[in-house]
Design a protein around this motif. Structure first.
Motif, PDB file in Angstrom:
ATOM      1  N   LEU A 248       0.805  -1.233   0.000  1.00  0.00           N
ATOM      2  CA  LEU A 248       0.000   0.000   0.000  1.00  0.00           C
ATOM      3  C   LEU A 248       0.836   1.281   0.000  1.00  0.00           C
ATOM      4  O   LEU A 248       0.296   2.374   0.144  1.00  0.00           O
TER       5      LEU A 248
ATOM      6  N   ALA B 101      -5.867  -5.544   2.058  1.00  0.00           N
ATOM      7  CA  ALA B 101      -5.400  -4.316   1.391  1.00  0.00           C
ATOM      8  C   ALA B 101      -6.563  -3.600   0.704  1.00  0.00           C
ATOM      9  O   ALA B 101      -6.673  -2.368   0.769  1.00  0.00           O
TER      10      ALA B 101
ATOM     11  N   LYS C  55      -7.799   0.196   1.448  1.00  0.00           N
ATOM     12  CA  LYS C  55      -7.860   1.203   0.378  1.00  0.00           C
ATOM     13  C   LYS C  55      -9.232   1.854   0.345  1.00  0.00           C
ATOM     14  O   LYS C  55      -9.355   3.071   0.186  1.00  0.00           O
TER      15      LYS C  55
END
Ligand SMILES: C[S@@+](CC[C@H](N)C(=O)[O-])C[C@H]1O[C@@H](n2cnc3c(N)ncnc32)[C@H](O)[C@@H]1O
Length: 329
Positions: free
Chosen positions: A59, A296, A300
């Motif tokens: 990320l 992830a 996000k």
């Protein structure tokens, strides 16, 4: 990458390791403390390292700051730092602490890979420290800072909050002392994040007040260009240099437009901002056997919804339910 709808990219991760603290600063929590998180609700060391690994490798996070509560109260701290230092790419790592116990652990933290520390100290007067923190630990904090400096956890930054009627007159003394000791001082405006909801805009010590007070003894000139980017502190060169002083005007001059932060609470909730009223539960995701890619994606999505600003200057501002100590300062 952790991008939001305003085009900001979060590369700086604040990780709270515990909501517990061994001080009771009046601007943070009540004398009796708070209802602490139950152990099963806390992320384990393995879960913390896994989330930091996902943040760093998938990320785009480059900076990790461990905080709390008081992060030195977390038994696995040195091991967590050591495991994060082995990540590829290696994140820069720092710790925000009240310094109590740092004398014992500074060398081990440095050896594990910690880069530097921010130590909080609001006063040079032991009696004022006792009133402000409700604990008689002033010398322990001074010893912790010195140990961090000696261990090479530098630059040692000192965070100070000024409170009317308590330490508001100490800005020049604190700066003179920090310069003599080789520490970098930053003042932080008091924010509405106390558990007691006692913060008042009227009467708070503003960045303007702090600068006026410093200028009674020092000549301050703005450092570099006036653009501070994502750095929360506006910095001034003291008496022509080389020393500087920072002021974080979170209330009167917020830096939301350039914010590059994402936050993880000790119980595994992603927060987009200190003042966010919503959280995203990564702990439940981790514990449902999700893959790294799934974790992830959820992270996000949480950051995509980050609001434009803290809302502090809006008359409809509502203080978040969790206090600073439970979010991670
Ligand atoms: C919440 S503490 C957590 C880390 C550690 N226990 C420490 O003392 O640094 C992080 C920083 O937040 C600051 N802080 C706490 N409550 C605050 C408030 N209401 N306004 C501004 N700063 C605050 C503290 O002074 C400290 O510098």
């Amino acid at each position: 990458m952790l991008i939001d709808t305003f085009g900001r990219v979060a590369t700086d991760l604040r990780v709270s390791l515990t909501d517990r603290c061994n001080l009771r600063c009046t601007y943070c929590m009540p004398e009796e403390g708070l209802q602490w998180l139950a152990k099963p609700d806390l992320l384990t060391d393995d879960e913390i390292v896994r989330l930091i690994r996902i943040a760093v490798t998938d990320l785009g996070v480059t900076e990790v700051r461990f905080t709390g509560g008081e992060p030195l109260l977390r038994p696995g701290l040195v091991g967590i730092v050591e495991r994060c230092a082995a990540l590829e790419p290696r994140p820069r790592m720092s710790l925000t602490t009240n310094g109590i116990g740092l004398k014992r652990t500074a060398a081990a933290l440095k050896a594990a890979g910690l880069d530097r520390v921010n130590v909080s100290l609001d006063t040079l007067r032991p009696d004022v420290f006792k009133t402000l923190t409700r604990r008689d630990r002033h010398q322990d904090v001074l010893d912790g800072m010195a140990a961090a400096r000696d261990a090479g956890l530098t630059p040692v930054k000192v965070n100070a909050v000024l409170m009317p009627g308590l330490n508001a007159d100490e800005a020049p003394d604190l700066l003179g002392w920090a310069i003599a000791e080789g520490y970098e001082l930053r003042f932080i405006e008091q924010m509405p994040l106390d558990a007691q909801h006692g913060w008042k805009r009227d009467g708070m010590i503003t960045a303007g007040d702090i600068l006026d007070s410093l200028r009674t003894r020092f000549t301050l000139t703005p450092e570099g260009s006036q653009e501070r980017g994502s750095a929360p502190a506006e910095r001034w060169v003291v008496d022509g240099g080389p020393h500087t002083v920072g002021v974080i005007a979170s209330v009167t001059r917020p830096f939301c437009r350039a914010c590059d932060r994402t936050r993880l609470t000790a119980d595994g909730q992603v927060r987009t901002c200190l003042f966010a009223t919503e959280e995203t539960d990564l702990r439940a995701t981790l514990r449902s056997d999700a893959s790294d890619a799934e974790v992830a994606e959820i992270w996000k999505k949480a950051m995509w919804g980050k609001k434009a600003g803290s809302g502090l200057d809006d008359p409809s501002f509502l203080q978040p339910d969790r206090p600073m100590s439970a979010i991670g300062g």
